[in-house]
Write an enzyme that holds these catalytic residues in place. Structure first.
Site, PDB file in Angstrom:
ATOM      1  N   ASN A 105       0.627  -0.727   0.005  1.00 16.99           N
ATOM      2  CA  ASN A 105      -0.038  -0.026  -0.111  1.00 16.99           C
ATOM      3  C   ASN A 105       0.711   1.702   0.053  1.00 16.99           C
ATOM      4  OD1 ASN A 105      -1.530   2.135   1.305  1.00 16.99           O
ATOM      5  ND2 ASN A 105      -3.640   1.080   0.794  1.00 16.99           N
ATOM      6  N   CYS A 136      -6.609   8.157   2.015  1.00 19.65           N
ATOM      7  CA  CYS A 136      -6.623   8.945   3.206  1.00 19.65           C
ATOM      8  C   CYS A 136      -7.603  10.053   3.263  1.00 19.65           C
ATOM      9  CB  CYS A 136      -4.822   8.411   3.440  1.00 19.65           C
ATOM     10  SG  CYS A 136      -5.210   8.728   5.189  1.00 19.65           S
ATOM     11  N   LYS A 171      -7.166   2.407  -4.389  1.00 20.85           N
ATOM     12  CA  LYS A 171      -7.472   2.307  -3.485  1.00 20.85           C
ATOM     13  C   LYS A 171      -8.924   3.583  -3.133  1.00 20.85           C
ATOM     14  CE  LYS A 171      -8.150   1.522   1.583  1.00 20.85           C
ATOM     15  NZ  LYS A 171      -7.138   0.861   2.823  1.00 20.85           N
ATOM     16  N   GLY A 223     -15.298   0.153  10.680  1.00 23.88           N
ATOM     17  CA  GLY A 223     -15.813  -0.781  11.738  1.00 23.88           C
ATOM     18  C   GLY A 223     -16.901  -1.611  10.920  1.00 23.88           C
ATOM     19  N   GLY A 250     -15.766  -3.050   7.351  1.00 26.35           N
ATOM     20  CA  GLY A 250     -16.744  -3.286   8.161  1.00 26.35           C
ATOM     21  C   GLY A 250     -16.298  -4.865   7.968  1.00 26.35           C
ATOM     22  N   GLY A 271     -10.135  -4.700   7.723  1.00 29.96           N
ATOM     23  CA  GLY A 271      -9.635  -4.141   8.637  1.00 29.96           C
ATOM     24  C   GLY A 271      -9.832  -3.556  10.070  1.00 29.96           C
TER      25      GLY A 271
END
Lengths: 309, 245
Positions: A105, A136, A171, A223, A250, A271
């Site tokens: 990455n 990001c 990404k 999440g 998630g 993640g």
């Protein structure tokens, strides 16, 4: 009588075979060895290593973490030792514990940064794919600003394309109006795959201090709470592009992996789950065959995109 | 680090908003005072990091303050409940630096890890003195336990003077100590940093994602480079600390 055989879990991601589609996501797995001390990380499909930049970065001030209902916010800000240290220290250490191709990455603040980092790492035989992080949310003047504009996203992808023959996976950020526009721009610019979603921009406030919990005020929300949003965006993207899609957001169980693959993901990244349960990715790898069997699936490739039409 | 299921054997209030919990399970990863554990709680996404107050006969003692919904939920769990706990986290205190008469300075919720440290130091033949700081009388805990180890070497201080001596811990530091160990709120740590006559070790707190070094959520800058409070910390030596701001 038909013999019971374990379902096939191998998938091909941009020409490279994964024993299974489970990939710990960048930023939740370091460069692998925190987890290699706990279990054999060769059981994973692969993993995406910590977002790496041209120069070393300390990242953002703390607090960088806030808890949410069924999720968390992080504003780490791409802390990493820089590409040279990754090449000279992290990758040699990784080779001792991991024998599969790893996903690299990379991130940057200018197109030149991405090109420099990719070129530095291109000669590393263990790197199987580049995951170009143009999403990001925790850095200024780079990161997500490339991933929210189709022309900027395309220019980063095409510039990196010129310095490496390794598969490029862009990404993408969910913090856009229509993610398929960005995905198609990356595909046209030479990306071999799309991974999504990076975190959703979010925040929390400390009621006693009357101030944001995160020093940077906002951060990336991840999440289980974001899983349906991630699933929807994977679904939309898989319909819009011809290149493979890596789904994330998630994912916490083998069932979640299957659901994301049915929405078009060829592989799935895990993640935040790794942070609350260090064995989460391993557990998902081990549960996957049984859940597939229960659903009558003989080869995982049958389910990729099953829910798309 | 080890992940394991621990059974609550005791969970009771010992001061205002302060609880003592005892956990029974595989404690083999817990190596030294100053380390912490990270507890998963039903209904909460992130684990709760708590310092180890004591380790005896495979039983972990933790003392925690109810500062939010998570620790409040923890305080309501009955004995017999099983908890998913990561143990053996963080570096812990280096006891070899103590010298013959170390000083232990604790503030509020920072007092607990000093108890096991004190026990270990006494077992090694050191004669620690202890200063425990609280805001007010209702917050005080642990005084008798420390007195059993150090007798008259224990000083309790409250900001409002309602128990023990009045003032801050730094107003009542004894003289003649060989080294110090401290844990408490950051303003207290800074005051100790400025007031201390010797070298020492500080235990820090930070909001954590994972607690085992994976997320880089709790990084801090030190003289020797970036450190993760959860991994290369929570204990830092005085000489390596760079204060924020």
């Amino acid at each position: 009588m038909e013999k019971l055989t374990a379902p096939k879990t191998a998938v091909v991601l941009c020409g490279v075979t994964l024993d299974n589609p489970v990939i710990p996501a960048s930023g939740t797995f370091g460069y692998g060895y925190e987890f290699a001390g706990l279990y054999d990380i060769n059981e994973l499909g692969t993993f995406s290593f910590k977002g790496t930049t041209r120069e070393p970065r300390f990242g953002n001030p703390t607090p960088r973490i806030a808890e949410c209902t069924a999720g968390m916010i992080n504003a780490v800000g791409l802390q990493n030792p820089g590409v040279r240290a990754v090449k000279e220290t992290e990758l040699p250490r990784l080779r001792e514990v991991f024998r599969k191709p790893v996903m690299a990455n990379i991130s940057g603040f200018s197109t030149d940064d991405y090109v420099f980092t990719a070129a530095e790492l291109d000669g590393e035989p263990q790197i199987g794919w580049f995951e170009i992080n143009i999403s990001c949310p925790n850095v200024h003047g780079g990161g997500m600003s490339f991933g929210t504009d189709p022309d900027a996203a395309a220019s980063v992808v095409s510039a990196v394309r010129r310095v490496t023959k390794k598969p490029l996976i862009a990404k993408l950020s969910p913090n856009v109006t229509d993610v398929t526009v960005i995905a198609k721009a990356c595909e046209a610019a030479g990306a071999d795959g799309i991974s999504l979603i990076n975190t959703l921009l979010g925040m929390r406030v400390d009621l006693r201090k009357r101030k944001p919990v995160i020093a940077n005020a906002t951060g990336g929300f991840s999440g289980p709470a974001i899983f349906p949003v991630a699933l929807r965006m994977v679904f939309q993207t898989a319909k819009a592009v011809k290149i493979p899609v890596v789904g994330m957001g998630g994912v916490s169980s083998a069932e979640d992996v299957i659901e994301m693959m049915m929405c078009g993901a060829t592989a799935v990244e895990i993640g935040a789950a790794n942070l609350v349960d260090p064995y989460a990715s391993l557990r998902i790898v081990r549960e996957l065959p049984e859940v597939l069997s229960r659903l009558g699936v003989k080869d995982i490739n049958e389910i990729i995109g099953a829910a798309l039409s | 680090m080890k992940q394991g299921l621990f059974e609550i054997t005791e969970n009771r209030r010992i001061a205002d908003n302060v609880y003592l919990i005892r956990l029974n399970g595989d404690t083999s990863a817990v190596e030294r005072p100053g380390q912490f554990v990270n507890i998963r709680l039903s209904g909460f996404y992130l684990r709760r990091p708590l310092s180890v107050c004591n380790l005896e006969n495979k039983t972990l003692t933790l003392i925690y303050k109810t500062v939010g919904a998570g620790t409040l939920a923890l305080s309501r769990l009955a004995p017999g409940t099983a908890l998913d706990v990561l143990t053996g986290l963080g570096n812990g205190y280096d006891l070899s630096a103590s010298g013959p008469s170390p000083l232990l300075i604790g503030g509020g919720a920072g007092v607990p890890p000093l108890y096991w440290l004190c026990r270990e130091l006494v077992a090694r033949g050191a004669k620690p003195s202890v200063v425990l700081g609280f805001n007010t009388a209702g917050d005080v805990f642990g005084e008798n336990e420390f007195r059993r180890l150090c007798g008259n070497g224990v000083t309790v201080v409250t900001v409002d003077g309602s128990a023990g001596k009045k003032g801050f811990v730094t107003d009542h530091l004894p003289s003649g100590y060989s080294y110090f160990y401290t844990c408490g709120p950051e303003p207290m740590l800074r005051a100790v940093f400025n007031a201390a006559a010797t070298s020492g070790q500080f235990s820090f707190e930070e909001r954590m994602g994972c607690g085992f070094g994976a997320c880089m959520g709790c990084s801090c800058l030190t003289v020797t480079g970036s450190k993760r409070i959860c991994r290369e910390g929570p204990v830092l030596r005085k000489e390596e600390i760079i204060w924020k701001n």
